[in-house]
Design an enzyme around this catalytic site. Structure first.
Site, PDB file in Angstrom:
ATOM      1  N   HIS A 264     -12.751 124.299  40.501  1.00 53.07           N
ATOM      2  CA  HIS A 264     -12.683 123.835  41.898  1.00 53.07           C
ATOM      3  C   HIS A 264     -11.367 124.289  42.557  1.00 53.07           C
ATOM      4  CE1 HIS A 264     -13.318 120.897  45.251  1.00 53.07           C
ATOM      5  NE2 HIS A 264     -12.003 120.947  45.281  1.00 53.07           N
ATOM      6  N   GLU A 265     -10.248 123.939  41.930  1.00 49.83           N
ATOM      7  CA  GLU A 265      -8.957 124.312  42.524  1.00 49.83           C
ATOM      8  C   GLU A 265      -8.797 125.834  42.521  1.00 49.83           C
ATOM      9  OE1 GLU A 265      -7.534 121.974  44.080  1.00 49.83           O
ATOM     10  OE2 GLU A 265      -8.544 120.277  43.101  1.00 49.83           O
ATOM     11  N   HIS A 268     -10.097 127.142  45.717  1.00 51.41           N
ATOM     12  CA  HIS A 268      -9.094 127.028  46.790  1.00 51.41           C
ATOM     13  C   HIS A 268      -8.056 128.149  46.658  1.00 51.41           C
ATOM     14  CE1 HIS A 268     -10.278 123.199  48.490  1.00 51.41           C
ATOM     15  NE2 HIS A 268     -10.145 122.547  47.358  1.00 51.41           N
ATOM     16  N   GLU A 294     -13.087 123.578  51.343  1.00 60.00           N
ATOM     17  CA  GLU A 294     -13.909 122.910  50.336  1.00 60.00           C
ATOM     18  C   GLU A 294     -15.225 123.661  50.099  1.00 60.00           C
ATOM     19  OE1 GLU A 294     -12.855 120.745  48.331  1.00 60.00           O
ATOM     20  OE2 GLU A 294     -11.029 120.125  49.344  1.00 60.00           O
TER      21      GLU A 294
HETATM   22 ZN   LIG Z   1     -10.833 120.651  46.965  1.00 64.51          ZN
END
Ligand SMILES: [Zn+2]
Length: 498
Positions: A264-265, A268, A294
């Protein structure tokens, strides 16, 4: 001021602003990772002073004169014109907030986050509640300064996702609820088809750290410009494409937790690492909004990271390095395990299907808190009731309930809807991407390069050059939450064979 003088001033202004933000960001990152516990007070004071310098620069008469000169000029190149319109917007909002409120809010957020960091593991909501109440009171005051005629919650939504309002959110969440609630009930009725208990065996943290390193390589993250740290709550700190920090949290008995935090990160990070070089050091050299951000992180976490192809790709590494822990599991079973859907307490570890319900709870509660219709003292009970009503579960304690997320503690009110909208954007990105990229084959082959290249061209390189709604429409056309619910339905019928 001549146009040439204004352009020179703009360059100097950007350099100083970037330096303030870089310093504040590093202090924040340091405070979350390596700084000693007793340093929170001095850090809050330093961050407050840096916020004051930033405020003074943003609202200084020569800044206003510089921006007015540039706004009146004809024939600015597109990047300069965009910088000017974004900086003017920032000035116009900042000048409405009294300096003491602006600085006080920054200091309060630092203090509040430090209290939350201690209160969460101690399950001590009583220690945190007064700070949470002050955060909402201060946020309400700031929203009233920015636009006294607007619902304060709409003012805050707009800070994270320009153009987003409660009408859009209400319609979006209502559409999701209608489709997802019966689907979740159907999946729950077949819960025995997926057993994920092997993911709760013992996975030494030292090996999990090596695994994170491997995942960053698989994702194509440039480790020369991105490192991974460890925090209570995973996040990404981005300063420019040259310096991005991601964090995770390791649990020896929860393999999937760090795995999907890192992916997830990492999503980003990829976005930030691939903004155009020509935007670095300016207000435009970062991701454009939280829903777009997101959409990237949740795309990598779920659409890629929880796909059969990705599970087949990474499973041999897991099996080998954690041997013999996963010797009785194969890649297909692993894929089902990481997609097991069940209503649970913790948002960051929620499966893809029930995730949006966690966001709906936060959306409704933060809206009430900001309106003053709910107080921090009454929040834990409201939280428990909402989890009972929406997810059908009982929250055992505040650590697994109202204390779990860092957002409100850090002053991020109005952020949560971005997660759900970003997730829905992701399904539409996939549909578009599949027109030109064989996503499944690329992942199975062991490279995310064609996927990264597709996003880099359409989203990442633009930084803040294009408004988020317009950027999304330029790639996917009209926003249609049904694409997301169709995607979820197809996927979970596959996982559960229903
Ligand atoms: Zn996030």
């Amino acid at each position: 001021m001549t146009l040439d003088q204004a352009k020179e001033k703009l360059a100097a202004y950007e350099k100083t602003t970037f330096a303030y933000e870089h310093a504040m960001g590093i202090l924040y990152y340091d405070g979350s990772t390596a700084a000693p516990r007793g340093s929170a007070g001095i850090r809050a004071s330093t961050l407050g002073e840096l916020a004051r310098l930033q405020y003074n620069l943003t609202t200084a008469p020569e800044t206003v004169e510089m921006l007015e000169t540039l706004r009146a000029a004809d024939g600015l190149d597109s990047i300069t014109a965009r910088k000017v319109s974004e900086l003017w917007r920032n000035y116009d909002q900042t000048r409405r907030i009294p300096v003491d409120l602006f600085v006080g809010h920054q200091t309060l957020c630092s203090e509040s986050e430090a209290v939350w960091t201690e209160a969460k593991p101690a399950n001590d909501y009583a220690a945190f509640a007064p700070y949470l109440q002050k955060i909402f009171d201060s946020t309400r005051a700031i929203a009233a300064c920015i636009d006294p005629d607007r619902d304060p919650y709409n003012v805050m939504l707009d800070q994270y996702e320009r153009g987003l309002d409660t009408d859009t959110c209400d319609a979006f969440f209502s559409a999701l609820r209608t489709r997802l609630v019966p689907l979740i009930e159907e999946v729950c009725a077949h819960a025995d088809r997926v057993d994920d208990s092997p993911l709760c065996r013992h996975f030494p943290i030292a090996v999990q750290r090596e695994f994170s390193d491997y995942l960053m390589d698989v994702m194509g993250i440039d480790k020369n410009h991105c490192i991974i740290g460890e925090t209570e709550h995973p996040f990404t700190a981005n300063f420019s494409r040259h310096d991005v920090r991601i964090t995770t949290h390791y649990y020896a008995d929860r393999l999937a937790s760090s795995l999907y935090s890192v992916v997830h990160e990492g999503g980003h990070a990829l976005y930030e690492l691939n903004t155009a070089e020509e935007l670095v050091g300016s207000a435009l050299g970062t991701g454009v909004s939280m829903a777009i951000h997101e959409s990237q992180s949740r795309f990598y976490e779920n659409i890629i990271g929880r796909s059969q192809a990705f599970c087949a790709l990474i499973f041999p590494w897991l099996r080998e390095h954690f041997a013999p822990t996963l010797d009785d599991v194969d890649a297909e079973q692993f894929w089902r395990m990481v997609n097991r859907s069940t209503p649970s307490c913790i948002r960051t570890e929620a499966d893809e299907l029930t995730y949006a319900l966690h966001i709906m709870v936060r959306y409704e509660l933060e809206r009430k808190l900001l309106a003053g219709d709910l107080t921090a003292a009454d929040l834990p009970e409201a939280w428990r009731q909402a989890y009972h009503d929406y997810l059908g579960i009982e929250v055992p304690d505040d650590r697994s309930g109202v204390l779990q997320d860092s957002h409100w503690a850090g002053g991020m009110v109005g952020y949560f809807p971005s997660y759900a909208i970003g997730s829905a954007y992701g399904a539409q990105f996939l549909r578009e991407m599949e027109k030109t990229v064989d996503v499944d084959a690329a992942v199975r082959f062991g490279t995310l390069a064609p996927i990264n290249a597709w996003f880099a061209e359409r989203i990442w390189r633009h930084g803040c050059m294009i408004d988020p709604g317009e950027l999304f429409a330029s790639v996917c056309g009209k926003f249609d939450p049904m694409v997301y619910t169709d995607y979820l339905e197809k996927k979970f019928r596959g996982v559960y064979g229903i």
